[in-house]
Motif scaffolding. Structure first.
Motif, PDB file in Angstrom:
ATOM      1  N   ALA A  61     -37.554  42.680 -36.597  1.00  0.00           N
ATOM      2  CA  ALA A  61     -36.371  41.845 -36.791  1.00  0.00           C
ATOM      3  C   ALA A  61     -35.409  42.553 -37.726  1.00  0.00           C
ATOM      4  CB  ALA A  61     -36.758  40.482 -37.355  1.00  0.00           C
ATOM      5  N   ILE A  62     -34.132  42.172 -37.633  1.00  0.00           N
ATOM      6  CA  ILE A  62     -33.079  42.786 -38.438  1.00  0.00           C
ATOM      7  C   ILE A  62     -32.382  41.684 -39.234  1.00  0.00           C
ATOM      8  CG2 ILE A  62     -31.099  44.330 -38.412  1.00  0.00           C
ATOM      9  CD1 ILE A  62     -31.769  44.798 -35.427  1.00  0.00           C
ATOM     10  N   ASP A  63     -32.197  41.910 -40.526  1.00  0.00           N
ATOM     11  CA  ASP A  63     -31.462  40.962 -41.359  1.00  0.00           C
ATOM     12  C   ASP A  63     -29.973  41.105 -41.067  1.00  0.00           C
ATOM     13  OD1 ASP A  63     -33.878  40.274 -42.593  1.00  0.00           O
ATOM     14  OD2 ASP A  63     -33.640  41.839 -44.111  1.00  0.00           O
ATOM     15  N   ILE A  64     -29.363  40.057 -40.539  1.00  0.00           N
ATOM     16  CA  ILE A  64     -27.949  40.158 -40.170  1.00  0.00           C
ATOM     17  C   ILE A  64     -27.046  39.354 -41.096  1.00  0.00           C
ATOM     18  CG2 ILE A  64     -28.483  40.607 -37.755  1.00  0.00           C
ATOM     19  CD1 ILE A  64     -27.755  37.718 -37.134  1.00  0.00           C
ATOM     20  N   GLY A  65     -27.620  38.560 -41.983  1.00  0.00           N
ATOM     21  CA  GLY A  65     -26.838  37.794 -42.943  1.00  0.00           C
ATOM     22  C   GLY A  65     -26.923  38.447 -44.314  1.00  0.00           C
ATOM     23  N   ALA A  66     -27.432  37.705 -45.288  1.00  0.00           N
ATOM     24  CA  ALA A  66     -27.627  38.271 -46.624  1.00  0.00           C
ATOM     25  C   ALA A  66     -28.553  39.473 -46.540  1.00  0.00           C
ATOM     26  CB  ALA A  66     -28.207  37.213 -47.553  1.00  0.00           C
ATOM     27  N   GLN A  67     -28.164  40.562 -47.172  1.00  0.00           N
ATOM     28  CA  GLN A  67     -28.941  41.792 -47.102  1.00  0.00           C
ATOM     29  C   GLN A  67     -30.011  41.882 -48.180  1.00  0.00           C
ATOM     30  OE1 GLN A  67     -28.370  44.459 -44.569  1.00  0.00           O
ATOM     31  NE2 GLN A  67     -27.859  42.416 -43.836  1.00  0.00           N
ATOM     32  N   TYR A  68     -29.793  41.218 -49.286  1.00  0.00           N
ATOM     33  CA  TYR A  68     -30.772  41.142 -50.366  1.00  0.00           C
ATOM     34  C   TYR A  68     -30.308  40.042 -51.307  1.00  0.00           C
ATOM     35  CZ  TYR A  68     -27.327  43.851 -53.069  1.00  0.00           C
ATOM     36  OH  TYR A  68     -26.178  44.278 -53.680  1.00  0.00           O
ATOM     37  N   PHE A  69     -31.122  39.712 -52.289  1.00  0.00           N
ATOM     38  CA  PHE A  69     -30.698  38.739 -53.284  1.00  0.00           C
ATOM     39  C   PHE A  69     -31.250  39.135 -54.640  1.00  0.00           C
ATOM     40  CE2 PHE A  69     -34.588  37.112 -51.345  1.00  0.00           C
ATOM     41  CZ  PHE A  69     -35.369  36.742 -52.427  1.00  0.00           C
ATOM     42  N   THR A  70     -30.644  38.600 -55.681  1.00  0.00           N
ATOM     43  CA  THR A  70     -31.112  38.821 -57.038  1.00  0.00           C
ATOM     44  C   THR A  70     -31.744  37.546 -57.576  1.00  0.00           C
ATOM     45  OG1 THR A  70     -28.928  38.252 -57.910  1.00  0.00           O
ATOM     46  CG2 THR A  70     -29.384  40.590 -57.512  1.00  0.00           C
ATOM     47  N   ILE A  71     -32.548  37.700 -58.607  1.00  0.00           N
ATOM     48  CA  ILE A  71     -33.167  36.555 -59.274  1.00  0.00           C
ATOM     49  C   ILE A  71     -32.841  36.659 -60.758  1.00  0.00           C
ATOM     50  CG2 ILE A  71     -35.293  35.314 -59.782  1.00  0.00           C
ATOM     51  CD1 ILE A  71     -36.510  36.467 -57.274  1.00  0.00           C
ATOM     52  N   ARG A  72     -31.823  35.932 -61.182  1.00  0.00           N
ATOM     53  CA  ARG A  72     -31.424  35.922 -62.588  1.00  0.00           C
ATOM     54  C   ARG A  72     -31.849  34.634 -63.281  1.00  0.00           C
ATOM     55  NH1 ARG A  72     -25.290  37.774 -60.902  1.00  0.00           N
ATOM     56  NH2 ARG A  72     -25.874  39.791 -59.974  1.00  0.00           N
ATOM     57  N   ASP A  73     -31.985  33.578 -62.492  1.00  0.00           N
ATOM     58  CA  ASP A  73     -32.368  32.264 -63.016  1.00  0.00           C
ATOM     59  C   ASP A  73     -33.888  32.110 -62.917  1.00  0.00           C
ATOM     60  OD1 ASP A  73     -32.801  29.600 -63.558  1.00  0.00           O
ATOM     61  OD2 ASP A  73     -31.276  28.842 -62.178  1.00  0.00           O
ATOM     62  N   PRO A  74     -34.589  31.944 -64.027  1.00  0.00           N
ATOM     63  CA  PRO A  74     -36.048  31.770 -63.963  1.00  0.00           C
ATOM     64  C   PRO A  74     -36.467  30.604 -63.069  1.00  0.00           C
ATOM     65  CG  PRO A  74     -35.343  32.145 -66.227  1.00  0.00           C
ATOM     66  CD  PRO A  74     -34.101  31.945 -65.419  1.00  0.00           C
ATOM     67  N   ALA A  75     -35.628  29.572 -62.978  1.00  0.00           N
ATOM     68  CA  ALA A  75     -35.952  28.424 -62.122  1.00  0.00           C
ATOM     69  C   ALA A  75     -35.979  28.827 -60.653  1.00  0.00           C
ATOM     70  CB  ALA A  75     -34.949  27.298 -62.346  1.00  0.00           C
ATOM     71  N   PHE A  76     -35.135  29.784 -60.281  1.00  0.00           N
ATOM     72  CA  PHE A  76     -35.119  30.254 -58.893  1.00  0.00           C
ATOM     73  C   PHE A  76     -36.415  30.983 -58.559  1.00  0.00           C
ATOM     74  CE2 PHE A  76     -33.039  33.350 -55.699  1.00  0.00           C
ATOM     75  CZ  PHE A  76     -33.359  32.521 -54.631  1.00  0.00           C
ATOM     76  N   ARG A  77     -36.881  31.820 -59.474  1.00  0.00           N
ATOM     77  CA  ARG A  77     -38.144  32.524 -59.239  1.00  0.00           C
ATOM     78  C   ARG A  77     -39.298  31.529 -59.137  1.00  0.00           C
ATOM     79  NH1 ARG A  77     -40.155  37.574 -59.644  1.00  0.00           N
ATOM     80  NH2 ARG A  77     -38.200  38.382 -60.506  1.00  0.00           N
ATOM     81  N   ARG A  78     -39.352  30.549 -60.031  1.00  0.00           N
ATOM     82  CA  ARG A  78     -40.430  29.553 -59.972  1.00  0.00           C
ATOM     83  C   ARG A  78     -40.392  28.804 -58.656  1.00  0.00           C
ATOM     84  NH1 ARG A  78     -38.774  28.627 -65.366  1.00  0.00           N
ATOM     85  NH2 ARG A  78     -37.626  26.762 -64.694  1.00  0.00           N
ATOM     86  N   ASN A 231     -31.982  48.789 -42.536  1.00  0.00           N
ATOM     87  CA  ASN A 231     -32.893  47.651 -42.548  1.00  0.00           C
ATOM     88  C   ASN A 231     -34.354  48.117 -42.523  1.00  0.00           C
ATOM     89  OD1 ASN A 231     -32.878  44.494 -42.017  1.00  0.00           O
ATOM     90  ND2 ASN A 231     -34.486  45.358 -40.732  1.00  0.00           N
ATOM     91  N   SER A 232     -34.607  49.244 -41.896  1.00  0.00           N
ATOM     92  CA  SER A 232     -35.972  49.748 -41.760  1.00  0.00           C
ATOM     93  C   SER A 232     -36.546  50.238 -43.084  1.00  0.00           C
ATOM     94  CB  SER A 232     -36.017  50.870 -40.727  1.00  0.00           C
ATOM     95  OG  SER A 232     -35.525  50.420 -39.477  1.00  0.00           O
ATOM     96  N   SER A 233     -35.701  50.392 -44.109  1.00  0.00           N
ATOM     97  CA  SER A 233     -36.188  50.843 -45.411  1.00  0.00           C
ATOM     98  C   SER A 233     -36.719  49.696 -46.260  1.00  0.00           C
ATOM     99  CB  SER A 233     -35.069  51.564 -46.175  1.00  0.00           C
ATOM    100  OG  SER A 233     -34.074  50.633 -46.602  1.00  0.00           O
ATOM    101  N   LYS A 234     -36.524  48.471 -45.802  1.00  0.00           N
ATOM    102  CA  LYS A 234     -36.965  47.319 -46.578  1.00  0.00           C
ATOM    103  C   LYS A 234     -38.466  47.104 -46.406  1.00  0.00           C
ATOM    104  CE  LYS A 234     -32.497  44.988 -46.076  1.00  0.00           C
ATOM    105  NZ  LYS A 234     -31.790  43.788 -45.563  1.00  0.00           N
ATOM    106  N   GLY A 236     -42.041  45.722 -45.466  1.00  0.00           N
ATOM    107  CA  GLY A 236     -42.537  44.888 -44.380  1.00  0.00           C
ATOM    108  C   GLY A 236     -41.909  45.164 -43.036  1.00  0.00           C
ATOM    109  N   ARG A 237     -40.952  46.091 -42.995  1.00  0.00           N
ATOM    110  CA  ARG A 237     -40.314  46.440 -41.720  1.00  0.00           C
ATOM    111  C   ARG A 237     -40.940  47.722 -41.191  1.00  0.00           C
ATOM    112  NH1 ARG A 237     -38.106  42.740 -45.272  1.00  0.00           N
ATOM    113  NH2 ARG A 237     -36.146  41.864 -44.502  1.00  0.00           N
ATOM    114  N   GLU A 238     -41.573  47.630 -40.068  1.00  0.00           N
ATOM    115  CA  GLU A 238     -42.199  48.806 -39.473  1.00  0.00           C
ATOM    116  C   GLU A 238     -41.533  49.075 -38.128  1.00  0.00           C
ATOM    117  OE1 GLU A 238     -46.365  48.140 -39.281  1.00  0.00           O
ATOM    118  OE2 GLU A 238     -46.611  47.961 -41.462  1.00  0.00           O
TER     119      GLU A 238
END
Length: 352
Positions: A61-78, A231-234, A236-238
């Motif tokens: 599969a290919i990610d066609i929307g958001a390419q990556y995301f950050t986690i700055r808010d500890p609540a988001f990680r939890r 995308n293949s460098s991410k 889980g993508r084989e």
């Protein structure tokens, strides 16, 4: 179900309908469900995701929307760890570069960036697992019901009787839904009109040989192309070979919204070639047009909108700066506003 346009909205919020199952809607649904409310999501597509979108291809599969995301808010990680699971996302240690105004290339600022594994939709599908989601159902309008709200889908079906309705669609679609509904809301209010989203043409190209070894993604100074990623460098993508995702500039996409897909692909691939000098042409090329993709820099963002008198709320990343993490924060904030108001009588005004 008989619809009564004169019925009052119930004071106590026990049942909630959510239009859309992107990250903001899924977040709000999980928080509300954990608090004991009955929540139903309505999704026009066959699965959840929103910006966490991926397109299946024969080798993955290919990610066609958001390419990556950050986690700055500890609540988001939890939230991700607890509600989606640690196995659904992983850090992408890609070599990312940025082209400065003078043409020089520099590395992205250091900092962890994350992706869903093995695709972005792994996160949204995990979040939706224990939720009630009605797929392939597009909501056309909202009407007064017995003592709350009913949702009317595009086939004329009446969906439920809900105490509150949350809309997570992009601003233009959210406003169109409200314009078609008898809610009493002012659809010309600045918060519904002053946060537009720009279009984005996306091209997916498969190369037998990686056209840009040593660089996994870059943002360039080109009048057509803004972003390209392997995308293949991410994790889980084989893939056999390398799939590259190209995102056009917002202004260019806006100017060519109605262009032919083949022409768009040629323009983006030509722009990509000026940055990478590929030794061969791609074996497979696909295109996708996002009509509402990129948030404009407009200054302050309210985070969410909640109209307590009508028991209607809006959330989405467009209300929180456009990032994936912003979608989570918007959904969480709206859920908190509803939980604070669920035992209170309706009043005039709104929070946001």
């Amino acid at each position: 179900m008989q619809i009564d346009n004169d019925s009052p909205v119930r004071d106590v919020i026990r049942t909630v309908a959510i239009v859309g199952s992107g990250l903001s809607g899924l977040t709000a649904a999980i928080f509300l469900k954990e608090a004991g409310l009955s929540v139903t999501l309505f999704e026009k597509s066959r699965g959840p995701g929103g910006r966490l979108a991926a397109k299946r291809v024969p080798d993955g599969a290919i990610d066609i929307g958001a390419q990556y995301f950050t986690i700055r808010d500890p609540a988001f990680r939890r939230f991700l760890e607890t509600s989606a699971g640690n196995d659904t996302f992983e850090e992408w240690r890609g070599q990312l570069r940025f082209q400065q105004e003078d043409g020089r290339w520099t590395d992205f600022l250091a900092g962890p960036r994350y992706v869903g594994v093995p695709r972005m939709t792994a996160i949204s599908r995990a979040l939706a697992t224990d939720l009630s989601v009605v797929y392939e159902t597009r909501i056309a309008r909202i009407e007064r019901a017995t003592a709350g709200w009913a949702l009317i889908d595009t086939s004329g079906g009446v969906q439920g009787d809900f105490d509150a309705v949350l809309i997570t669609a992009p601003p233009v679609q959210a406003r169109d839904l409200l314009l078609a509904s008898d809610t009493g809301l002012d659809t010309s209010a600045p918060e519904l009109t002053d946060l537009p989203l720009d279009a984005c043409w996306t091209v997916m190209a498969h190369f037998r040989d990686n056209p840009s070894p040593g660089t996994d993604g870059f943002s360039c100074r080109h009048p057509v192309l803004q972003w390209a990623a392997n995308n293949s460098s991410k994790p889980g993508r084989e893939n056999d070979g390398s799939w590259w995702v190209l995102h056009a500039r917002a202004d260019w996409s806006e100017a060519h919204q109605e262009a032919e897909a083949d022409w768009v692909a040629r323009q983006l691939l030509a722009a990509f070639g000026t940055c990478t000098n590929p030794s061969s042409l791609p074996e497979t090329v696909m295109t996708h047009r996002w009509l509402y993709a990129k948030t404009r820099e407009t200054g302050e963002h309210p985070g969410h909108l909640w109209y307590p008198q009508q028991r209607i709320g809006l959330c989405g990343d467009w209300l929180a700066g456009g990032r994936v993490e912003g979608a989570f924060q918007s959904g969480q904030a709206l859920a908190e506003a509803i939980l604070m108001a669920r035992e209170a009588a309706p009043d005039d005004g709104r929070s946001g």
